[in-house]
Motif scaffolding. Structure first.
Motif, PDB file in Angstrom:
ATOM      1  N   HIS A 202     -58.554  26.593  31.400  1.00  0.00           N
ATOM      2  CA  HIS A 202     -59.449  27.066  30.350  1.00  0.00           C
ATOM      3  C   HIS A 202     -60.868  27.304  30.867  1.00  0.00           C
ATOM      4  CE1 HIS A 202     -56.872  26.874  26.716  1.00  0.00           C
ATOM      5  NE2 HIS A 202     -56.132  26.154  27.547  1.00  0.00           N
ATOM      6  N   ALA A 203     -61.228  26.669  31.971  1.00  0.00           N
ATOM      7  CA  ALA A 203     -62.510  26.990  32.593  1.00  0.00           C
ATOM      8  C   ALA A 203     -62.505  28.420  33.124  1.00  0.00           C
ATOM      9  CB  ALA A 203     -62.803  26.004  33.726  1.00  0.00           C
ATOM     10  N   ARG A 204     -61.311  28.905  33.530  1.00  0.00           N
ATOM     11  CA  ARG A 204     -61.199  30.266  34.058  1.00  0.00           C
ATOM     12  C   ARG A 204     -60.987  31.305  32.957  1.00  0.00           C
ATOM     13  NH1 ARG A 204     -57.536  27.748  37.594  1.00  0.00           N
ATOM     14  NH2 ARG A 204     -55.828  28.714  36.412  1.00  0.00           N
ATOM     15  N   SER A 205     -60.128  30.979  31.991  1.00  0.00           N
ATOM     16  CA  SER A 205     -59.588  32.071  31.172  1.00  0.00           C
ATOM     17  C   SER A 205     -59.802  31.944  29.667  1.00  0.00           C
ATOM     18  CB  SER A 205     -58.078  32.186  31.441  1.00  0.00           C
ATOM     19  OG  SER A 205     -57.422  30.983  31.081  1.00  0.00           O
ATOM     20  N   ASP A 206     -60.381  30.851  29.197  1.00  0.00           N
ATOM     21  CA  ASP A 206     -60.558  30.727  27.748  1.00  0.00           C
ATOM     22  C   ASP A 206     -61.513  31.807  27.247  1.00  0.00           C
ATOM     23  OD1 ASP A 206     -61.546  29.577  25.066  1.00  0.00           O
ATOM     24  OD2 ASP A 206     -59.979  28.165  25.627  1.00  0.00           O
ATOM     25  N   LYS A 207     -61.195  32.409  26.120  1.00  0.00           N
ATOM     26  CA  LYS A 207     -62.017  33.486  25.585  1.00  0.00           C
ATOM     27  C   LYS A 207     -63.337  32.992  24.986  1.00  0.00           C
ATOM     28  CE  LYS A 207     -58.057  36.457  24.543  1.00  0.00           C
ATOM     29  NZ  LYS A 207     -57.301  37.174  23.480  1.00  0.00           N
ATOM     30  N   ARG A 208     -63.430  31.712  24.742  1.00  0.00           N
ATOM     31  CA  ARG A 208     -64.638  31.147  24.143  1.00  0.00           C
ATOM     32  C   ARG A 208     -65.560  30.637  25.245  1.00  0.00           C
ATOM     33  NH1 ARG A 208     -61.075  26.997  20.874  1.00  0.00           N
ATOM     34  NH2 ARG A 208     -60.200  27.062  22.991  1.00  0.00           N
ATOM     35  N   VAL A 211     -66.153  26.844  25.508  1.00  0.00           N
ATOM     36  CA  VAL A 211     -65.047  26.057  26.066  1.00  0.00           C
ATOM     37  C   VAL A 211     -65.000  26.213  27.585  1.00  0.00           C
ATOM     38  CG1 VAL A 211     -62.542  25.808  26.145  1.00  0.00           C
ATOM     39  CG2 VAL A 211     -63.686  26.105  23.944  1.00  0.00           C
ATOM     40  N   ARG A 212     -65.193  27.444  28.058  1.00  0.00           N
ATOM     41  CA  ARG A 212     -65.229  27.639  29.526  1.00  0.00           C
ATOM     42  C   ARG A 212     -66.316  26.760  30.148  1.00  0.00           C
ATOM     43  NH1 ARG A 212     -65.131  33.044  27.958  1.00  0.00           N
ATOM     44  NH2 ARG A 212     -67.222  33.411  28.791  1.00  0.00           N
ATOM     45  N   SER A 213     -67.473  26.758  29.517  1.00  0.00           N
ATOM     46  CA  SER A 213     -68.592  25.980  30.056  1.00  0.00           C
ATOM     47  C   SER A 213     -68.297  24.487  30.042  1.00  0.00           C
ATOM     48  CB  SER A 213     -69.849  26.267  29.226  1.00  0.00           C
ATOM     49  OG  SER A 213     -70.938  25.495  29.660  1.00  0.00           O
ATOM     50  N   ALA A 214     -67.743  23.987  28.935  1.00  0.00           N
ATOM     51  CA  ALA A 214     -67.453  22.556  28.844  1.00  0.00           C
ATOM     52  C   ALA A 214     -66.329  22.155  29.789  1.00  0.00           C
ATOM     53  CB  ALA A 214     -67.078  22.209  27.408  1.00  0.00           C
ATOM     54  N   ALA A 215     -65.349  23.032  29.968  1.00  0.00           N
ATOM     55  CA  ALA A 215     -64.199  22.705  30.828  1.00  0.00           C
ATOM     56  C   ALA A 215     -64.619  22.622  32.292  1.00  0.00           C
ATOM     57  CB  ALA A 215     -63.100  23.744  30.647  1.00  0.00           C
ATOM     58  N   VAL A 216     -65.614  23.412  32.670  1.00  0.00           N
ATOM     59  CA  VAL A 216     -66.123  23.318  34.041  1.00  0.00           C
ATOM     60  C   VAL A 216     -66.748  21.961  34.287  1.00  0.00           C
ATOM     61  CG1 VAL A 216     -67.895  24.212  35.608  1.00  0.00           C
ATOM     62  CG2 VAL A 216     -66.432  25.781  34.346  1.00  0.00           C
ATOM     63  N   GLY A 217     -67.343  21.410  33.203  1.00  0.00           N
ATOM     64  CA  GLY A 217     -67.896  20.072  33.303  1.00  0.00           C
ATOM     65  C   GLY A 217     -69.376  20.028  33.520  1.00  0.00           C
TER      66      GLY A 217
END
Length: 217
Positions: A202-208, A211-217
């Motif tokens: 989801h860090a790579r491909s989430d459309k939101r 969420v991408r930003s939070a998944a990267v950490g």
């Protein structure tokens, strides 16, 4: 003075002096009366706090406290009574009340608090199921957030918990709930293969973007 003085501040202070100076049965009776009958909510709240501190083990104290939590006309007194009940040593005695409150509490703050109490004091599968249900069905995002946090607390070693929170991160319509779910995965299961895989994907491909930003950490 605790009952008859016209100034609520004097009555409030008199109750404290009475409880500390004369911690006997007669003082307990006076405080129970003031917790119910005083016209000022601050005085009733003080009486509740003193009763819980000084007569915690008195027979019938918990049922009486629950009655005040349900029936006092002032919201702040009801909230204080529920807060005290939520810290009760005998958690199994209060769990049934908070199971009801998690679903039917009068507002979001009440329901969220109930979920926190359940997570701290309960371990049964019925409690876990109720928390999962609240994470989906409660109309308030603050309560759904509290449910996600509670589920992570009560079932940290259950693989289905990770799958459920992944689903909440992907499916909840409210951004703050999605972010809570993503943060919960990263905080609690960064080393779990399923959670870390979900976060990478989801860090790579989430459309939101959030969420991408939070998944990267």
């Amino acid at each position: 003075r605790a009952a008859a003085d016209p100034d609520e501040g004097v009555r409030d202070g008199a109750l404290e002096l009475l409880a500390i100076g004369w911690p006997g049965g007669q003082s307990q009776a006076v405080l129970r009366d003031r917790a119910t009958a005083d016209l000022d909510s601050r005085v009733r709240r003080t009486a509740l706090e003193l009763l819980a501190a000084m007569w915690y083990d008195a027979p019938g104290m918990l049922p009486w406290l629950i009655q005040r939590a349900k029936n006092d006309p002032a919201e702040d007194v009801r909230q204080e009574a529920w807060r005290i009940a939520g810290r009760w040593d005998d958690q199994q005695a209060v769990i049934p009340e908070f199971l009801q409150r998690a679903v039917h509490g009068e507002d979001a703050r009440a329901r969220a608090h109930a979920l926190t109490v359940l997570a701290a004091g309960g371990t049964g599968s019925d409690i876990a199921k109720l928390i999962r249900d609240c994470s989906v069905t409660d109309p308030d995002p603050d309560v759904r957030e509290a449910a996600i946090e509670a589920l992570a607390s009560i079932r940290p070693d259950d693989s289905s918990t990770i799958a459920w929170i992944c689903d909440r991160a992907a499916s909840d319509k409210d951004p703050q709930v999605c972010l809570k779910a993503v943060d919960t995965l990263a905080l609690n299961w960064a080393d779990d293969p399923n959670a870390s895989s979900w976060l990478r994907e989801h860090a790579r491909s989430d459309k939101r973007w959030y969420v991408r930003s939070a998944a990267v950490g």
